[in-house]
Scaffold this motif. Structure first.
Motif, PDB file in Angstrom:
ATOM      1  N   GLU A 194       0.824  -1.211   0.000  1.00  0.00           N
ATOM      2  CA  GLU A 194       0.000   0.000   0.000  1.00  0.00           C
ATOM      3  C   GLU A 194       0.858   1.262   0.000  1.00  0.00           C
ATOM      4  O   GLU A 194       0.516   2.244  -0.635  1.00  0.00           O
ATOM      5  CB  GLU A 194      -0.916   0.011   1.229  1.00  0.00           C
ATOM      6  N   LYS A 195       1.988   1.212   0.702  1.00  0.00           N
ATOM      7  CA  LYS A 195       2.818   2.404   0.880  1.00  0.00           C
ATOM      8  C   LYS A 195       3.971   2.507  -0.103  1.00  0.00           C
ATOM      9  O   LYS A 195       4.620   3.535  -0.176  1.00  0.00           O
ATOM     10  CB  LYS A 195       3.392   2.419   2.303  1.00  0.00           C
ATOM     11  N   LEU A 248       8.893   1.228  -7.550  1.00  0.00           N
ATOM     12  CA  LEU A 248       8.231   0.285  -8.450  1.00  0.00           C
ATOM     13  C   LEU A 248       8.874  -1.093  -8.455  1.00  0.00           C
ATOM     14  O   LEU A 248       8.172  -2.109  -8.525  1.00  0.00           O
ATOM     15  CB  LEU A 248       8.172   0.857  -9.857  1.00  0.00           C
ATOM     16  N   SER A 249      10.193  -1.170  -8.378  1.00  0.00           N
ATOM     17  CA  SER A 249      10.840  -2.493  -8.360  1.00  0.00           C
ATOM     18  C   SER A 249      10.507  -3.230  -7.072  1.00  0.00           C
ATOM     19  O   SER A 249      10.319  -4.444  -7.079  1.00  0.00           O
ATOM     20  CB  SER A 249      12.350  -2.363  -8.547  1.00  0.00           C
ATOM     21  N   GLN A 250      10.401  -2.508  -5.965  1.00  0.00           N
ATOM     22  CA  GLN A 250      10.020  -3.140  -4.702  1.00  0.00           C
ATOM     23  C   GLN A 250       8.560  -3.583  -4.765  1.00  0.00           C
ATOM     24  O   GLN A 250       8.219  -4.671  -4.297  1.00  0.00           O
ATOM     25  CB  GLN A 250      10.239  -2.175  -3.544  1.00  0.00           C
ATOM     26  N   LEU A 251       7.717  -2.769  -5.340  1.00  0.00           N
ATOM     27  CA  LEU A 251       6.299  -3.101  -5.452  1.00  0.00           C
ATOM     28  C   LEU A 251       6.110  -4.403  -6.240  1.00  0.00           C
ATOM     29  O   LEU A 251       5.348  -5.278  -5.840  1.00  0.00           O
ATOM     30  CB  LEU A 251       5.543  -1.952  -6.132  1.00  0.00           C
ATOM     31  N   TYR A 252       6.821  -4.528  -7.344  1.00  0.00           N
ATOM     32  CA  TYR A 252       6.730  -5.724  -8.168  1.00  0.00           C
ATOM     33  C   TYR A 252       7.145  -6.965  -7.359  1.00  0.00           C
ATOM     34  O   TYR A 252       6.461  -7.996  -7.374  1.00  0.00           O
ATOM     35  CB  TYR A 252       7.612  -5.558  -9.410  1.00  0.00           C
ATOM     36  N   THR A 253       8.227  -6.851  -6.621  1.00  0.00           N
ATOM     37  CA  THR A 253       8.705  -7.962  -5.791  1.00  0.00           C
ATOM     38  C   THR A 253       7.696  -8.297  -4.697  1.00  0.00           C
ATOM     39  O   THR A 253       7.407  -9.475  -4.449  1.00  0.00           O
ATOM     40  CB  THR A 253      10.072  -7.614  -5.159  1.00  0.00           C
ATOM     41  N   LEU A 254       7.141  -7.287  -4.050  1.00  0.00           N
ATOM     42  CA  LEU A 254       6.157  -7.516  -2.993  1.00  0.00           C
ATOM     43  C   LEU A 254       4.904  -8.206  -3.535  1.00  0.00           C
ATOM     44  O   LEU A 254       4.347  -9.094  -2.888  1.00  0.00           O
ATOM     45  CB  LEU A 254       5.796  -6.196  -2.319  1.00  0.00           C
ATOM     46  N   ASP A 256       3.220   1.579 -13.973  1.00  0.00           N
ATOM     47  CA  ASP A 256       4.072   0.459 -14.354  1.00  0.00           C
ATOM     48  C   ASP A 256       3.187  -0.694 -14.838  1.00  0.00           C
ATOM     49  O   ASP A 256       2.645  -1.450 -14.021  1.00  0.00           O
ATOM     50  CB  ASP A 256       4.938  -0.002 -13.175  1.00  0.00           C
ATOM     51  N   PRO A 257       3.028  -0.818 -16.153  1.00  0.00           N
ATOM     52  CA  PRO A 257       2.177  -1.880 -16.682  1.00  0.00           C
ATOM     53  C   PRO A 257       2.598  -3.285 -16.238  1.00  0.00           C
ATOM     54  O   PRO A 257       1.743  -4.171 -16.152  1.00  0.00           O
ATOM     55  CB  PRO A 257       2.311  -1.720 -18.200  1.00  0.00           C
ATOM     56  N   GLN A 258       3.861  -3.494 -15.928  1.00  0.00           N
ATOM     57  CA  GLN A 258       4.276  -4.825 -15.460  1.00  0.00           C
ATOM     58  C   GLN A 258       3.647  -5.157 -14.118  1.00  0.00           C
ATOM     59  O   GLN A 258       3.325  -6.312 -13.853  1.00  0.00           O
ATOM     60  CB  GLN A 258       5.793  -4.922 -15.381  1.00  0.00           C
TER      61      GLN A 258
END
Length: 164
Positions: free
Chosen positions: A6-7, A11-17, A42-44
Motif C-alpha cells: 500500500e505504501k 516500483l521495483s520493490q512493489l513488483y517484488t512484494l 508500471d504496466p508490469q
C-alpha cells in the motif's frame, strides 16, 4: 506485507512484494491486487496483478471486465504487458467456461499475431481448447494435435459449435 504494498513508491520493490503476495495469498490480497490492475505507472505491476488474480488464483469474476478491456489494448500499456497477461487469463478462463465474445476475441488476436507474439497467443488459445502445459511443451516445433493449424481449426470449430 500488505501495508508495504500500500505504501510502496519504489516500483521495483512493489513488483517484488506483489510476487510474494501472489505466492502467499494472505487475507485481503484479492482486493489489494484488484486496485493494482489499472496501475498505469508500471504496466508490469498491473500485468502481474492480473496474472495472479486470473491465472494463479482463478478469480476470473474479479478480473473479467478488466481482461476484456486489456485484450482490446490500453493506452498506458505501450509494450503490451497487460494485454499479454489478459490473453493468458482469457485462455485459462475459456478452459472452464464458454464465452463467445471472449473466444472470438482470443481467436482474432491469435490469428493476427506477429512472429513476436504468436507462440504466446497460440499457447493461450490451445489452453482454452483443453491443452495441458505438457501438451504445449515445444509447441512451435511440433506438428500434431496441438500444431498451429490444428489449434486454429479446433478454435473455429468450437466458436461455430458454441456460438452459432
Amino acid at each position: 506485507m500488505m501495508a508495504a504494498i500500500e505504501k510502496s513508491d519504489d516500483l521495483s520493490q512493489l513488483y517484488t512484494l506483489i510476487h510474494i503476495v501472489a505466492r502467499s495469498r494472505p487475507a485481503g490480497a484479492e482486493r489489494l491486487l484488484q486496485r493494482h490492475l489499472g496501475f498505469a505507472d508500471d504496466p508490469q505491476v498491473a500485468a502481474l496483478a492480473l496474472h495472479t488474480l486470473g491465472v494463479q488464483w482463478g478469480c476470473f469474476g474479479e478480473v473479467y471486465e478488466f481482461t476484456i478491456a486489456a485484450l482490446n489494448g490500453l493506452d498506458w500499456d505501450p509494450i503490451g504487458d497487460v494485454q499479454d497477461a489478459a490473453i493468458t487469463v482469457a485462455g485459462e478462463f475459456l478452459r472452464e467456461r464458454s464465452d463467445c465474445g471472449l473466444l472470438e476475441r482470443l481467436i482474432t488476436l491469435t490469428l493476427d499475431a506477429d512472429k513476436w507474439t504468436a507462440v504466446h497467443r497460440f499457447n493461450a488459445l490451445a489452453r482454452a481448447l483443453g491443452a495441458s502445459q505438457q501438451d504445449l511443451a515445444g509447441l512451435s516445433a511440433r506438428v500434431d494435435e496441438w500444431s498451429r493449424d490444428a489449434i486454429e481449426t479446433r478454435a473455429l470449430e468450437r466458436l461455430d459449435r458454441e456460438c452459432s
